[in-house]
Design an enzyme around this catalytic site. Structure first.
Site, PDB file in Angstrom:
ATOM      1  CB  CYS A  14      -0.899   0.008   1.235  1.00 59.47           C
ATOM      2  SG  CYS A  14      -2.250   1.202   1.088  1.00 59.47           S
ATOM      3  CB  CYS A  30      -1.765   4.790   3.339  1.00 58.81           C
ATOM      4  SG  CYS A  30      -1.710   3.282   4.295  1.00 58.81           S
ATOM      5  CB  CYS A  64      -4.490   3.681   0.018  1.00 60.45           C
ATOM      6  SG  CYS A  64      -4.882   3.530   1.775  1.00 60.45           S
ATOM      7  CE  LYS A  77      -7.672  -1.219   4.797  1.00 60.89           C
ATOM      8  NZ  LYS A  77      -6.300  -0.952   4.377  1.00 60.89           N
ATOM      9  NE  ARG A 108      -6.541   4.791   8.911  1.00 63.85           N
ATOM     10  CZ  ARG A 108      -7.730   5.091   8.431  1.00 63.85           C
ATOM     11  NH1 ARG A 108      -8.314   6.229   8.777  1.00 63.85           N
ATOM     12  NH2 ARG A 108      -8.339   4.273   7.603  1.00 63.85           N
ATOM     13  NE  ARG A 122      -6.631   4.807   5.041  1.00 66.32           N
ATOM     14  CZ  ARG A 122      -5.583   5.632   5.004  1.00 66.32           C
ATOM     15  NH1 ARG A 122      -5.495   6.555   4.073  1.00 66.32           N
ATOM     16  NH2 ARG A 122      -4.646   5.538   5.930  1.00 66.32           N
ATOM     17  CE  LYS A 157      -7.195  -3.634   7.935  1.00 70.92           C
ATOM     18  NZ  LYS A 157      -6.092  -3.085   7.199  1.00 70.92           N
ATOM     19  CB  SER A 192      -4.697  -1.271  15.367  1.00 69.41           C
ATOM     20  OG  SER A 192      -5.514  -0.421  14.586  1.00 69.41           O
TER      21      SER A 192
HETATM   22  C1  PBG Z   1      -2.960   0.185   4.926  1.00 69.28           C
HETATM   23  C2  PBG Z   1      -3.443  -0.604   6.068  1.00 69.28           C
HETATM   24  C3  PBG Z   1      -4.185  -0.195   7.193  1.00 69.28           C
HETATM   25  C4  PBG Z   1      -4.307  -1.294   8.033  1.00 69.28           C
HETATM   26  C5  PBG Z   1      -3.673  -2.342   7.396  1.00 69.28           C
HETATM   27  N1  PBG Z   1      -3.174  -1.899   6.176  1.00 69.28           N
HETATM   28  C6  PBG Z   1      -4.639   1.132   7.617  1.00 69.28           C
HETATM   29  C7  PBG Z   1      -5.726   1.841   6.932  1.00 69.28           C
HETATM   30  O1  PBG Z   1      -6.416   1.395   6.021  1.00 69.28           O
HETATM   31  O2  PBG Z   1      -5.861   2.984   7.346  1.00 69.28           O
HETATM   32  C8  PBG Z   1      -4.984  -1.303   9.365  1.00 69.28           C
HETATM   33  C9  PBG Z   1      -4.532  -2.368  10.290  1.00 69.28           C
HETATM   34  C10 PBG Z   1      -4.951  -2.199  11.699  1.00 69.28           C
HETATM   35  O3  PBG Z   1      -5.714  -1.292  12.084  1.00 69.28           O
HETATM   36  O4  PBG Z   1      -4.505  -3.030  12.500  1.00 69.28           O
HETATM   37  N2  PBG Z   1      -3.873   0.551   3.980  1.00 69.28           N
END
Ligand code: PBG
Length: 326
Positions: free
Chosen positions: A118, A120, A128, A193, A203, A215, A246, A272
């Site tokens: 990615c 980002c 992203c 996602k 983040r 996003r 996710k 997270s």
């Molecule tokens: C990147 C990405 C993200 C996560 C995994 N890959 C962040 C987002 O989309 O902002 C989040 C993982 C997590 O919160 O544990 N695009």
């Protein structure tokens, strides 16, 4: 005749014999953060218990996890500097590329290396994809994602995981990998996602919060379930080998519907915010961390996931070893 439940729950052996859900450390993936620099081992304020390593110290982190029985790792990179077009993502000697080289050299095939693909974490605006007139430009982002994936695989990645939700990303990665001589390397796609508030602590850890807007133009609306099934089908048609749903806990319905529909392995990403909530509630004495961790993990597998990506991977591996779950 009296209908009884036979009180099988009174007998521990029978209870274990008839468990419907089994898990093992083989089904866990441990996400790890690696930032540019040397000698760095710092605990993440937003994810208590999780560490940010540099490419050299990451070896110790992976070694510790291997000893606990884990085999698979998902790497996120945090570069020294960011720019408009996310150069750090596809540099030959970028932070993730360095990390992959080090880990492959040290552990060979004992560790299965997955890299998040990615932009980002590498873009100054935190989105992203590339930005044109304050909007994400999907199509001009694709070659950069393909380049990133190829550079990861050349550095030692065993599997790539495009997480940016750009249309056509799986197809772009597939053809770049095939052309680069890596037709055997699988793609695990973040196909479903959601635009989720549960990503907050990540983040902060990765410094990847969008600097303007959100996003929602590329990640999914949490009001929608059928849309996830459509996205998953598109990614499968483009050549995905595994698919990710996710976040996990608020999306068990999506996992269970997906399970009924597709034959590919499904990985659930317990993100997270899910981890941080359990940690915070436990730290205030409101819940028992270990028990809630075990119950949450099992519920994700019970809903139909084959694989769990989780920051609790080390502790879960311990719980499986002890026989508390699994
Ligand atoms: C990147 C990405 C993200 C996560 C995994 N890959 C962040 C987002 O989309 O902002 C989040 C993982 C997590 O919160 O544990 N695009």
């Amino acid at each position: 005749m009296e209908i009884r439940t036979r009180r099988q729950r009174n007998n521990e052996t029978l209870r274990r014999m008839t468990r419907e859900t089994r898990i093992s450390s083989d089904s866990l993936i441990y996400p790890m953060f690696v930032r540019e620099g040397k000698g760095i081992v710092e605990e993440l304020a937003s994810l208590p218990g999780q560490i940010r390593y540099s490419p050299d110290t990451l070896v110790e982190g992976v070694d510790k996890a291997l000893r606990l029985g884990l085999r698979s790792f998902l790497f996120f990179g945090i570069p020294e500097s960011k720019d408009e077009i996310g150069c750090g993502a596809y540099e030959e000697n970028g932070v993730v590329q360095q990390a992959l080289k080090n880990i492959k050299k040290e552990f060979g095939n004992d560790a299965y290396l997955i890299s998040d693909v990615c932009l980002c974490e590498y873009t100054s605006h935190g989105h992203c994809g590339l930005i044109e007139n304050e909007k994400i430009d999907n199509d001009s982002t694709l070659p950069l994602l393909a380049k990133t994936a190829l550079s990861h695989v050349q550095a030692g990645s065993d599997m790539v995981a495009p997480s940016g939700m750009m249309d056509g990303a799986v197809a772009a990665l597939r053809s770049a990998l095939d052309d680069g001589g890596f037709s055997d390397t699988p793609i695990m796609s973040y196909a479903a996602k959601y635009a989720s508030a549960f990503y907050g602590p990540f983040r902060e850890a990765a410094g990847s919060a969008p600097q303007f807007g959100d996003r929602k133009s590329y990640q999914m609306d949490y009001h929608n379930g059928r849309e996830a099934l459509k996205r998953i089908q598109i990614d499968i048609d483009e050549g995905a080998d595994l698919i990710i749903v996710k976040p996990a806990l608020s999306y068990l319905d999506i996992i269970s519907q997906t399970r009924k529909l597709i034959r590919l392995p499904i990985a659930a990403y317990s993100v997270s915010g899910e981890y941080a909530m359990i940690k915070a509630a436990a730290a205030s004495g409101l819940i028992n961390e270990y028990n809630v961790m075990c119950e949450s993990a099992i519920s994700i597998f019970r809903s139909g996931a084959d694989i769990l990506i989780t920051y609790f991977a080390l502790e879960l591996s311990g719980a499986i070893k002890k026989g508390d779950i699994g």
